[in-house]
Design an enzyme around this catalytic site. Sequence first.
Site, PDB file in Angstrom:
ATOM      1  CG  ASP A 122      19.545  -0.994   2.177  1.00  0.00           C
ATOM      2  OD1 ASP A 122      20.579  -1.316   1.549  1.00  0.00           O
ATOM      3  OD2 ASP A 122      18.670  -0.255   1.699  1.00  0.00           O
TER       4      ASP A 122
ATOM      5  CG  ASN B   8      14.062   7.243  -2.743  1.00  0.00           C
ATOM      6  OD1 ASN B   8      13.938   8.341  -2.201  1.00  0.00           O
ATOM      7  ND2 ASN B   8      15.101   6.458  -2.510  1.00  0.00           N
TER       8      ASN B   8
ATOM      9  CD  GLN C  64      10.709   3.103  -6.888  1.00  0.00           C
ATOM     10  OE1 GLN C  64      10.093   3.954  -7.524  1.00  0.00           O
ATOM     11  NE2 GLN C  64      10.128   2.044  -6.353  1.00  0.00           N
TER      12      GLN C  64
ATOM     13  CG  HIS D 216      11.830   0.036  -1.224  1.00  0.00           C
ATOM     14  ND1 HIS D 216      11.707  -0.078  -2.587  1.00  0.00           N
ATOM     15  CD2 HIS D 216      12.891   0.835  -1.007  1.00  0.00           C
ATOM     16  CE1 HIS D 216      12.661   0.614  -3.185  1.00  0.00           C
ATOM     17  NE2 HIS D 216      13.391   1.201  -2.243  1.00  0.00           N
TER      18      HIS D 216
ATOM     19  CG  HIS E 165      15.079   3.602   2.176  1.00  0.00           C
ATOM     20  ND1 HIS E 165      16.253   2.939   1.885  1.00  0.00           N
ATOM     21  CD2 HIS E 165      14.466   3.826   0.990  1.00  0.00           C
ATOM     22  CE1 HIS E 165      16.339   2.786   0.552  1.00  0.00           C
ATOM     23  NE2 HIS E 165      15.272   3.309  -0.006  1.00  0.00           N
TER      24      HIS E 165
END
Length: 138
Positions: A32, A88, A95, A101, A103
Amino acid sequence: MRDPNCIFCRIAAGEIPSATVYEDMDFRAILDLGPASCGHTLILPKDHFRDLTELPDETAAKVLPLARRIGTTLKDALGAAGFNVVQNNGEAAGQTVPHFHVHLIPRYEGDENIVSWTPGELSEADRDMILEKVAKAL
Ligand code: AMP
Ligand code: ZN
Protein backbone atom coordinates in the site's frame (compact mmCIF):
# COMPACT_ATOMS: atom_id res chain seq x y z
CA MET A 1 -13.10 -8.90 -16.79
CA ARG A 2 -11.05 -5.70 -16.45
CA ASP A 3 -12.20 -2.08 -16.30
CA PRO A 4 -9.78 0.09 -18.32
CA ASN A 5 -10.56 3.11 -16.11
CA CYS A 6 -9.81 1.29 -12.86
CA ILE A 7 -6.39 1.93 -11.31
CA PHE A 8 -6.34 -1.39 -9.43
CA CYS A 9 -7.20 -3.28 -12.65
CA ARG A 10 -4.23 -1.60 -14.28
CA ILE A 11 -1.93 -2.31 -11.35
CA ALA A 12 -3.10 -5.93 -11.10
CA ALA A 13 -2.45 -6.38 -14.83
CA GLY A 14 1.07 -4.97 -14.46
CA GLU A 15 0.32 -1.92 -16.67
CA ILE A 16 1.17 0.38 -13.77
CA PRO A 17 4.27 -0.56 -11.79
CA SER A 18 3.77 -1.59 -8.17
CA ALA A 19 5.78 -3.08 -5.33
CA THR A 20 4.51 -6.63 -5.84
CA VAL A 21 5.10 -9.12 -3.03
CA TYR A 22 3.07 -11.94 -4.62
CA GLU A 23 1.39 -12.77 -7.93
CA ASP A 24 -0.49 -15.73 -9.35
CA MET A 25 -3.08 -16.26 -12.12
CA ASP A 26 -5.89 -14.67 -10.13
CA PHE A 27 -4.30 -12.15 -7.78
CA ARG A 28 -1.54 -9.60 -7.30
CA ALA A 29 -0.52 -8.48 -3.78
CA ILE A 30 1.15 -5.07 -3.55
CA LEU A 31 2.48 -2.76 -0.89
CA ASP A 32 0.00 0.00 0.00
CA LEU A 33 1.33 3.45 -0.95
CA GLY A 34 -0.18 4.94 2.21
CA PRO A 35 0.68 2.24 4.72
CA ALA A 36 -0.94 2.05 8.16
CA SER A 37 2.14 0.11 9.29
CA CYS A 38 5.37 -1.34 7.93
CA GLY A 39 4.37 -4.06 5.45
CA HIS A 40 0.77 -2.95 4.81
CA THR A 41 -0.21 -5.04 1.78
CA LEU A 42 -3.23 -5.13 -0.54
CA ILE A 43 -4.51 -8.27 -2.23
CA LEU A 44 -6.09 -7.40 -5.59
CA PRO A 45 -7.98 -9.84 -7.82
CA LYS A 46 -6.91 -9.44 -11.46
CA ASP A 47 -10.55 -9.23 -12.55
CA HIS A 48 -12.67 -6.21 -11.68
CA PHE A 49 -15.26 -6.59 -8.92
CA ARG A 50 -16.50 -3.49 -7.16
CA ASP A 51 -16.61 -5.05 -3.73
CA LEU A 52 -17.37 -8.24 -1.82
CA THR A 53 -21.01 -8.21 -2.96
CA GLU A 54 -19.81 -8.71 -6.56
CA LEU A 55 -17.05 -11.24 -5.88
CA PRO A 56 -17.80 -14.68 -7.36
CA ASP A 57 -17.74 -17.56 -4.87
CA GLU A 58 -14.81 -19.13 -6.73
CA THR A 59 -12.66 -16.02 -6.22
CA ALA A 60 -13.91 -15.47 -2.69
CA ALA A 61 -12.92 -19.03 -1.76
CA LYS A 62 -9.31 -18.28 -2.71
CA VAL A 63 -9.02 -14.98 -0.85
CA LEU A 64 -8.92 -16.08 2.78
CA PRO A 65 -6.29 -18.81 2.31
CA LEU A 66 -4.17 -16.25 0.42
CA ALA A 67 -4.72 -13.63 3.15
CA ARG A 68 -3.59 -16.19 5.72
CA ARG A 69 -0.51 -17.11 3.70
CA ILE A 70 0.63 -13.57 2.98
CA GLY A 71 -0.39 -12.25 6.42
CA THR A 72 1.53 -15.02 8.20
CA THR A 73 4.59 -14.42 6.03
CA LEU A 74 4.46 -10.64 6.61
CA LYS A 75 4.22 -11.24 10.34
CA ASP A 76 7.06 -13.74 10.50
CA ALA A 77 9.37 -12.01 8.03
CA LEU A 78 8.91 -8.51 9.45
CA GLY A 79 8.82 -9.49 13.12
CA ALA A 80 5.26 -8.27 13.65
CA ALA A 81 3.21 -9.40 16.65
CA GLY A 82 -0.04 -9.85 14.70
CA PHE A 83 -1.93 -8.55 11.70
CA ASN A 84 -5.34 -7.17 10.74
CA VAL A 85 -7.33 -8.33 7.73
CA VAL A 86 -9.51 -5.37 6.67
CA GLN A 87 -11.87 -5.19 3.74
CA ASN A 88 -14.08 -2.15 3.08
CA ASN A 89 -17.29 -2.28 1.06
CA GLY A 90 -18.81 0.99 -0.13
CA GLU A 91 -17.85 4.61 0.44
CA ALA A 92 -19.76 4.70 3.72
CA ALA A 93 -17.50 1.89 4.95
CA GLY A 94 -14.34 3.76 3.95
CA GLN A 95 -13.77 2.18 0.54
CA THR A 96 -11.90 4.69 -1.62
CA VAL A 97 -10.96 2.45 -4.57
CA PRO A 98 -13.98 0.63 -6.03
CA HIS A 99 -12.09 -2.55 -6.96
CA PHE A 100 -12.35 -5.32 -4.33
CA HIS A 101 -9.23 -5.55 -2.19
CA VAL A 102 -8.11 -6.96 1.12
CA HIS A 103 -5.80 -5.03 3.44
CA LEU A 104 -3.20 -7.00 5.39
CA ILE A 105 -1.82 -4.76 8.13
CA PRO A 106 1.02 -6.10 10.24
CA ARG A 107 0.82 -4.99 13.88
CA TYR A 108 3.80 -4.44 16.13
CA GLU A 109 4.13 -4.45 19.91
CA GLY A 110 2.98 -1.07 21.20
CA ASP A 111 1.29 -0.16 17.91
CA GLU A 112 -1.23 2.59 18.66
CA ASN A 113 -2.54 3.18 15.14
CA ILE A 114 -4.87 0.16 15.31
CA VAL A 115 -8.26 -0.53 13.78
CA SER A 116 -10.69 0.37 16.56
CA TRP A 117 -14.17 1.63 17.41
CA THR A 118 -16.06 2.70 20.50
CA PRO A 119 -18.26 -0.21 21.61
CA GLY A 120 -21.94 0.67 22.01
CA GLU A 121 -24.66 -1.44 23.63
CA LEU A 122 -27.03 -3.88 21.98
CA SER A 123 -30.53 -2.86 23.06
CA GLU A 124 -33.32 -5.42 23.19
CA ALA A 125 -35.28 -3.39 20.63
CA ASP A 126 -32.36 -3.34 18.18
CA ARG A 127 -31.63 -7.02 18.73
CA ASP A 128 -35.26 -7.96 18.03
CA MET A 129 -35.51 -5.65 15.01
CA ILE A 130 -32.25 -6.97 13.50
CA LEU A 131 -33.10 -10.62 14.10
CA GLU A 132 -36.52 -10.06 12.56
CA LYS A 133 -35.15 -8.36 9.44
CA VAL A 134 -31.84 -10.13 8.89
CA ALA A 135 -32.31 -13.70 10.05
CA LYS A 136 -35.45 -13.92 7.94
CA ALA A 137 -33.65 -12.59 4.86
CA LEU A 138 -30.82 -15.14 5.05
P1 AMP B 1 -9.79 1.43 0.69
O1 AMP B 1 -9.92 2.69 1.50
O2 AMP B 1 -10.17 0.19 1.44
O3 AMP B 1 -10.48 1.54 -0.65
O4 AMP B 1 -8.24 1.27 0.43
C1 AMP B 1 -7.57 1.81 -0.66
C2 AMP B 1 -6.10 1.72 -0.33
O5 AMP B 1 -5.38 1.78 -1.54
C3 AMP B 1 -5.57 2.84 0.56
O6 AMP B 1 -4.97 2.26 1.71
C4 AMP B 1 -4.55 3.56 -0.33
O7 AMP B 1 -3.43 3.98 0.41
C5 AMP B 1 -4.19 2.48 -1.33
N1 AMP B 1 -3.79 2.94 -2.64
C6 AMP B 1 -4.44 3.83 -3.45
N2 AMP B 1 -3.80 3.94 -4.64
C7 AMP B 1 -2.74 3.10 -4.58
C8 AMP B 1 -1.69 2.77 -5.48
N3 AMP B 1 -1.60 3.33 -6.70
N4 AMP B 1 -0.78 1.86 -5.10
C9 AMP B 1 -0.85 1.29 -3.88
N5 AMP B 1 -1.80 1.57 -2.97
C10 AMP B 1 -2.73 2.46 -3.32
ZN1 ZN C 1 -10.71 -2.78 -11.26
